[in-house]
Design an enzyme around this catalytic site. Sequence first.
Site, mmCIF file in Angstrom:
data_model
loop_
_atom_site.group_PDB
_atom_site.id
_atom_site.type_symbol
_atom_site.label_atom_id
_atom_site.label_comp_id
_atom_site.label_asym_id
_atom_site.label_seq_id
_atom_site.Cartn_x
_atom_site.Cartn_y
_atom_site.Cartn_z
ATOM 1 C CG HIS A 182 -1.427 -9.433 -2.314
ATOM 2 N ND1 HIS A 182 -1.332 -8.159 -2.815
ATOM 3 C CD2 HIS A 182 -2.572 -9.952 -2.815
ATOM 4 C CE1 HIS A 182 -2.366 -7.906 -3.592
ATOM 5 N NE2 HIS A 182 -3.140 -8.963 -3.608
ATOM 6 C CG ASP A 230 -5.967 -1.845 -4.751
ATOM 7 O OD1 ASP A 230 -5.472 -2.691 -3.996
ATOM 8 O OD2 ASP A 230 -5.987 -0.625 -4.498
ATOM 9 C CB SER A 289 -0.961 -0.057 1.188
ATOM 10 O OG SER A 289 -1.951 0.907 1.063
#
Length: 411
Positions: free
Chosen positions: A339, A271, A175
């Site tokens: 992830h 996303d 992020s």
Amino acid sequence: MATLLVALTILCLVMAGIEADQKVTVSLLDSAIAKGAVCLDGTPPAYAYSPGFGDGIDNWHVILQGGGWCWDVTECLNRSKNDLGSSAKLISKVNGSVTFGGMLEANSTLNPDFYNWNVFKIFYCDGSSFMSDVEDVDPKYNLTYRGARIYDAMMDELLRIGMGNAKNALLSGGSAGGLATTLHCDKFQSLFHITTRVKCVSDSGFFIHGEHFLGADWRESFFYRVVSTHGLTNMLPTSCTSKFSPTLCLFPENLVPDIQTPLFLIESAFDAYQIGVTLFPNRSPKWTSCIHNLMSCNWTEIEIMKGFRFILINTLKSAIANSSSRRGYFVHSCYRHGHMEEISGSTCSLIVGNGLANKCIFQNIAEAVGDWYFDRSEFQEMDMVNNLPRNCTGDDLPILKKKCIDYYIHH
Ligand SMILES: *[C@@H]1O[C@H](CO)[C@@H](O)[C@H](O)[C@H]1NC(C)=O
Ligand SMILES: *[C@@H]1O[C@H](CO)[C@@H](O)[C@H](O)[C@H]1NC(C)=O
Ligand SMILES: *[C@@H]1O[C@H](CO)[C@@H](O)[C@H](O)[C@H]1NC(C)=O
Ligand SMILES: *[C@@H]1O[C@H](CO)[C@@H](O)[C@H](O)[C@H]1NC(C)=O
Ligand SMILES: *[C@@H]1O[C@H](CO)[C@@H](O)[C@H](O)[C@H]1NC(C)=O
Ligand SMILES: *[C@@H]1O[C@H](CO)[C@@H](O)[C@H](O)[C@H]1NC(C)=O
Ligand SMILES: *[C@@H]1O[C@H](CO)[C@@H](O)[C@H](O)[C@H]1NC(C)=O
């Protein structure tokens, strides 16, 4: 704006799976204080370090934590009172230790390529993707904007504890930490000998401009305010600012082409952060319910998500095509954000078609990153079969497999 925070919090809760545990102590880097490398609230920055072992002793994985940005003084002041702006608040929140999961975990079954590496996680407390360096302390609110100094102080510490002799080194982040990774990647590479294998992985850090798509004005004004609040104009890579405005130089599509170090992008074409937060900043209850439960979305909403996917994929492809050095990427269709630090994310899979053999081959993120990192393959794969968002907390792999087979038989 408060609704955005609520949305982010919900996303985080949804993503925080229950995983196998490995507790690592959170430490303060006291030596950073003398360098003025401090969090928004003036506390020293924090890290968590798990030493390497076995044949991983000379391998280093450095992780830049993410967690959005603060875009004005009020937001930064707010941040300085919680764990994303204050190490004191972080340590009390996590009670002194954190868990390393996913590709940080010391489990050779779950994490075969990186399990025995030195793992050094740098906590995020500046709100600027580790880019700010403002000399004066904000006189009114007593805030310090020093993210770039924190990054540098942490690198000094890493070199002090032996990272300079690394055989292998990897900088990653998710992020806002994925954006930080993209921004710092070449600087990281320059710390090492020419013989060290150095690469970077940006996880869910490809925030697109989507200039003609829903929410574009908001995305632009958001980054404009991040740049001005944190004084980033002269901190951004000149390779970008020589071509684009500082605001546009926070969008990775304008940064990725110029990075000299090998870089891997992990991204969901759906996303959850970009779809959930940036398309409709003032969203309706209907859209709110859709982004929290895909089953409740109507076709108009699904079409909007498909439109987003189309733009993300094309933006990413063109950034890759314009890159001078090789890039790896893994773009899947699970609706999520982040992830590498969770098993549910690092095992998130893609079915790679082998058109000639009409074959569908499973690959998960941890395997793909490992293959790419160790030059076993140059992984460049996108899920082209699914143009609908998948909820990968449920088990829809059999459906995906069938779709893949149909696709490769008919194309
Ligand atoms: C400040 O942060 C808290 C959570 O820490 C949040 O509930 C509140 O809405 C935030 N205030 C503003 C103005 O964003
Ligand atoms: C400002 O923050 C520093 C820590 O950086 C603290 O020592 C000082 O007391 C604060 N000053 C005011 C006026 O709050
Ligand atoms: C915090 O950690 C200490 C040990 O480090 C433990 O004794 C204590 O029970 C923990 N507190 C909570 C609330 O988990
Ligand atoms: C590694 O993970 C696997 C799968 O979850 C588990 O069965 C095994 O016990 C773990 N090994 C260690 C050493 O924790
Ligand atoms: C679908 O959702 C959108 C808002 O997200 C709404 O404007 C539209 O009216 C909905 N359509 C139907 C048929 O419910
Ligand atoms: C995904 O499925 C799980 C389990 O059915 C559900 O709890 C969750 O809300 C779903 N997520 C989304 C975004 O639809
Ligand atoms: C890539 O290059 C093409 C032309 O060569 C240009 O039109 C496009 O804007 C570039 N894309 C990016 C992301 O720089």
